[in-house]
Design an enzyme around this catalytic site. Sequence first.
Site, mmCIF file in Angstrom:
data_model
loop_
_atom_site.group_PDB
_atom_site.id
_atom_site.type_symbol
_atom_site.label_atom_id
_atom_site.label_comp_id
_atom_site.label_asym_id
_atom_site.label_seq_id
_atom_site.Cartn_x
_atom_site.Cartn_y
_atom_site.Cartn_z
ATOM 1 N N LYS A 346 0.816 -1.210 0.000
ATOM 2 C CA LYS A 346 0.000 0.000 0.000
ATOM 3 C C LYS A 346 0.855 1.269 0.000
ATOM 4 C CE LYS A 346 -2.882 2.401 3.350
ATOM 5 N NZ LYS A 346 -3.422 2.263 4.706
ATOM 6 N N ASP A 427 -9.408 18.405 13.324
ATOM 7 C CA ASP A 427 -10.288 17.653 12.434
ATOM 8 C C ASP A 427 -10.088 18.226 11.038
ATOM 9 O OD1 ASP A 427 -12.547 16.802 10.870
ATOM 10 O OD2 ASP A 427 -13.628 16.387 12.736
ATOM 11 N N GLU A 443 -5.494 8.700 3.596
ATOM 12 C CA GLU A 443 -5.726 7.247 3.523
ATOM 13 C C GLU A 443 -6.947 6.923 4.383
ATOM 14 O OE1 GLU A 443 -2.940 4.673 5.448
ATOM 15 O OE2 GLU A 443 -1.832 6.277 6.410
ATOM 16 N N GLU A 452 -15.680 4.481 5.381
ATOM 17 C CA GLU A 452 -15.140 5.144 6.584
ATOM 18 C C GLU A 452 -15.247 6.660 6.443
ATOM 19 O OE1 GLU A 452 -11.354 3.437 7.729
ATOM 20 O OE2 GLU A 452 -12.147 1.398 7.676
#
Lengths: 704, 704
Positions: A346, A427, A443, A452
């Site tokens: 990855k 955030d 990611e 997600e």
Amino acid sequence: MSTLAAVSVDPNALHFVGMQPEPSALEYNVSSDSVLAAVTDGYDVLALPITNPSFRARVTSTSQPARSSVIEPPSLSEVSIQPNSPYTPHVFGLVSKWIELDSNDVRVASLSAQVLQHELAYAAFCGIGYVVVPGPKRRNNVSLYAEAINSALAAAPFTKIILHLAMAEYVDSATISDTPSAVSQISIWDIWNTIRTICDYPSRLSVGLQIPPQLPSQVVLSRWFAEPVSILFLSGKVFLQNSKGYPVLSKAHQYFMFKFLKLHPYTILQDIRESARARTNRQFVSKEDETAYLIYLRHLHKNLPPPTPMEEFGKGYEDFLQKPLQPLSDNLESKTYEVFEKDPVKYEQYEKAIFQALTKRQEQGLVIIAVVGAGRGPLVARALKAAEAAKTSVFVFAVEKNPSAYIYLLQRKAQEWGDNVEVVCSDMRTWRLQQGVDIIVSELLGSFGDNELSPECLDGVQEVLKPSGIMIPQSYSAHFIPALSPKIYSAIKSQNKEEAANTPYVALLQAVDLLATNIHQAWEFTHPSPLAKSKRESTYDGLSLELALQQTSVTSNTPAIINEHNTRHSKGRFLCENRAVMHGFAGYFESVLYGDVEISIRPDTLGKKSKDMVSWFPIWFPLSEPLYVPDESEIEISVWRKTDNRRVWYEWLVETFVTIPGSSTLDRRESSSSRTSTAATNSRVRLSCSKLHNANGKYSSMNL
Amino acid sequence: MSTLAAVSVDPNALHFVGMQPEPSALEYNVSSDSVLAAVTDGYDVLALPITNPSFRARVTSTSQPARSSVIEPPSLSEVSIQPNSPYTPHVFGLVSKWIELDSNDVRVASLSAQVLQHELAYAAFCGIGYVVVPGPKRRNNVSLYAEAINSALAAAPFTKIILHLAMAEYVDSATISDTPSAVSQISIWDIWNTIRTICDYPSRLSVGLQIPPQLPSQVVLSRWFAEPVSILFLSGKVFLQNSKGYPVLSKAHQYFMFKFLKLHPYTILQDIRESARARTNRQFVSKEDETAYLIYLRHLHKNLPPPTPMEEFGKGYEDFLQKPLQPLSDNLESKTYEVFEKDPVKYEQYEKAIFQALTKRQEQGLVIIAVVGAGRGPLVARALKAAEAAKTSVFVFAVEKNPSAYIYLLQRKAQEWGDNVEVVCSDMRTWRLQQGVDIIVSELLGSFGDNELSPECLDGVQEVLKPSGIMIPQSYSAHFIPALSPKIYSAIKSQNKEEAANTPYVALLQAVDLLATNIHQAWEFTHPSPLAKSKRESTYDGLSLELALQQTSVTSNTPAIINEHNTRHSKGRFLCENRAVMHGFAGYFESVLYGDVEISIRPDTLGKKSKDMVSWFPIWFPLSEPLYVPDESEIEISVWRKTDNRRVWYEWLVETFVTIPGSSTLDRRESSSSRTSTAATNSRVRLSCSKLHNANGKYSSMNL
């Protein structure tokens, strides 16, 4: 349960259809000694008939129409296994093959059920945990057979019952027209499916598969691979002879064993004395001649092919259901980050993507990169590495909302990265910057791509992107395909709550049979998103004045949906060639990180795009009730991605159809009276539909 | 909910397929006044559109591809119903007919769903409890439509949503070949079934049926009759004119209304001004011309045909599920006896049977009769009456195990019967007598014949019977047929426990559609039973020595089954011509009391054998999950009557099959390459099977 080899004294391989001839005599003197001898020879377990021919003789005499239809239990002289043997934990019991639970004769069926219960009861008394029951003998009385098995399961509440089944029927093509009922290569699987469906998927019921000399097609093999196969029956007759005269398996059978040994079944060897005689051409064979089969099996077991990186990584997690991570609302632990950072593939792909993005830029000068959701910093490190390779000066913002990970990042900056990196605790959806960012790297992908909440997070952060900026990943898409998995269905059913069947799970799918050849792409998200920009303020910076006014005027309890542009709906159509039962569907993602750098967990593209990447297991969307699909039927899966400003969730439902060739129903009826119009119209008939799962996100959702 | 008539301002009858033209203008000035006027005219309710054409105009302008796909709620100028009207409890809301929840255009579907939610929200705010939503517009997007309805149900948690549907599609026979999809006379029912299945049978979702000028076939009518029809839409155009110029319904429509009014739906009158104009040939019609339709409906309602004795007796119990009585283990109350004694037919039949038995005897002299399970004595009285008619001297034993009923019997003996009757307090299974009895009379039958343990009770008492003795009833049999009943399924589902779907119920079946033309006879019991006699002692007089010895030697937990001869198994096959969903099966009994005197609750024989007998409702065996059956499929129902010496219970399961005309699967595949053998073989394909219900009597059983 480890993989064991066992020996059966049963001299005949079992076939599926028709009554078996009675074994003329037992080959072994069944006693504690024979068990001991077998164990000494290296077998783990001995498979023995529970009763002997005397019992059969008594039952047969009872089966004449007479006043009493009650069979008394076997006596001492009628059992094959001594009641006080200390070796019974090493014995599998074989129920008499001559019983006919599915007899058309009510009396025979009743006596057979009594024999079964008596033998099970005696085996249980002796401490025998596994009992093999001969499979059904008729196609049309499966319900009768299943009812008897269900009663037996209840009467022997701790015994594991294994149904001895052929893998497939060997259909003589000349006789097809004589067998109008549904003979197909998976008709025996079909019968098994009917039995366990009637019995309601009992955990103590499994399959003992007879391995044939000629293995059936891949369709049959992968179907059985998804079923609870706890015993493989392997006759000595299936073995070949190598140049030195030792018994070996064909390449095809070796591959078969390699695959099925992943399920950890017992292997029961049959007919080995007879086969040894045939092999050696001697009437009296030595112990070595006989144990050669066992030794070969042990050898095979020691020389399994090495596991793939995914098999290694996922060991012990096969078909284990996990709730997907919610990294947005939950903060991950350092260990969790560590697990994901280990992926060899990855981060290579991410580095390549950043390198390509850097080298393909037209503009000169310092490149501002933001790694959003930086975690412990693996992508920061890769970005720096890619910049070095591309000979580009970069400044990297590492944005992370998890305060603990933030501390971790601060330490890496101090120890490794220095002044070219700034660590920000925020955030990403509310992080703002005076200057514009050239490249945003994230990611945030889940097994289904967007599950997600990557779209919602990236919508928020893209305000900091320059108009010419790049986002990595550039896009990702969700994919799905219908599947059979009794194992997963049972696991969900055993939870015994509505929620369980209305939740998507992340799982390393193993005992799963995909029911179509095409995987359907459901939808795609691209970044930066043109729709998100216009609504940024109202979405993430609190309510705008207009919106606030609007919302107060709303009389309903459903305020306007701000993230409407991130909702999706997709319907996938699949042709299911071979009859099956659908327990759910498997989901995957693909993503274009940048340019031609991609990652994928789709089984048909992962090898090409990101071989040996281990970070993601597939996602599984369950069905609360299995849907049976006949040969050549169509499955339609509808999936929704929905939101209500506070949460995002999926809803899903399944419909099945068959196309009846010939004429439509109305047509058929009319043409029965007048056969004038013979133009055949196919008619598509609905077979079933599921309920809408997780309706209104009642059972599972991702919090924004 | 009583049956009400309402008026709709909606000028057009709705058809199923295709978009509706926009109503050019509303016929009524929608205000509190119009509601008041309607109520004053005698209507109970007024059906009004929730929003007006201005709202549509705004939504339509939004539907151009633009940035925002969010519809704001309607404003004051866009609603048809005033928010402060005191009459809203008398208003049904009509959702805009122009929405397309199932549009192929994602944007249109999304806007439509928002319109639906806004209109529902406003209607709910105004206190409107019933809202009519136009039915789906496309056959292939039903899942999309259903998902929108499901969301709407959740967003308006107290509103009853009624889907406005045609009863059937009117298929132009010339165009059949152009519509290859499954067009059938019940295709609209099929779509409704799909919607409510996807929505998981919500209690607030029902059907508003448009009554067509030409009623569809009986198949369609009886299907809809079993569904939750809460509104009938009746256009003035459907009315005929009688000789005096008043509007009346055709005979067929009258029968339709008579039948459906049993379901207590609202009736909404449509197009009455227009129809009144056409009827009277006047442009300006009087109020009387308009209310003539309503007056006729009221008239119809007042002149419903009188209820049958069963309808009268069962009033309020329609489809109400009762657990079957267990008169063997529970003692009944006097009131319960009283209810059953009221049956005008049953005791007449018993008296006839006793009379025939007495007159047909060869022997002379006193006849000993035993009424076993005498209750409060109705059969004792009938036996004495029959003896008087037959001019035979009898002595009657009245055997009753219920000590309270015994006292009641003693009083009747003292007051009515005198010395020819002896009252005995005993369980009939253990009652013994020195002399033999000539005739044993019992009334132990349940709705399924043997389900109140008549066979076991009569086995016990038959020892007192003379070898030439007669038992009344002589025989009885159990019968069943597959059926659809969403109402019963919902009632069982709402109990939310496994037990509920694994228990047979007694119920007066009303909203039930039988799915086959044949009722299957499952099994029969005859008395006296030749098998019972030989085992009498061991069964009821304690264990015999042999049996006791045998049982101590049994190692299993399943001792020999003594009542084996009373176990039964039956598989019934049914052809289901029209697609349906099966929720369970209805059970009945027939019994030969004596000679040609019979009683029956089988719908096809009860009229002939025992018309207007009211003592028994049918029995209902539920399925835990509905099974969908396509056109021309076969249903196989397997039922077992089982026992374990302590209890008796039923187990059941259902399998479904279709026969694919043409060739078998294997055949088809082969012939695709070489088309040499064209001999068509039909292939019978399994579609689904249920689990085994009430396996091992886990959830319901009758105690011995």
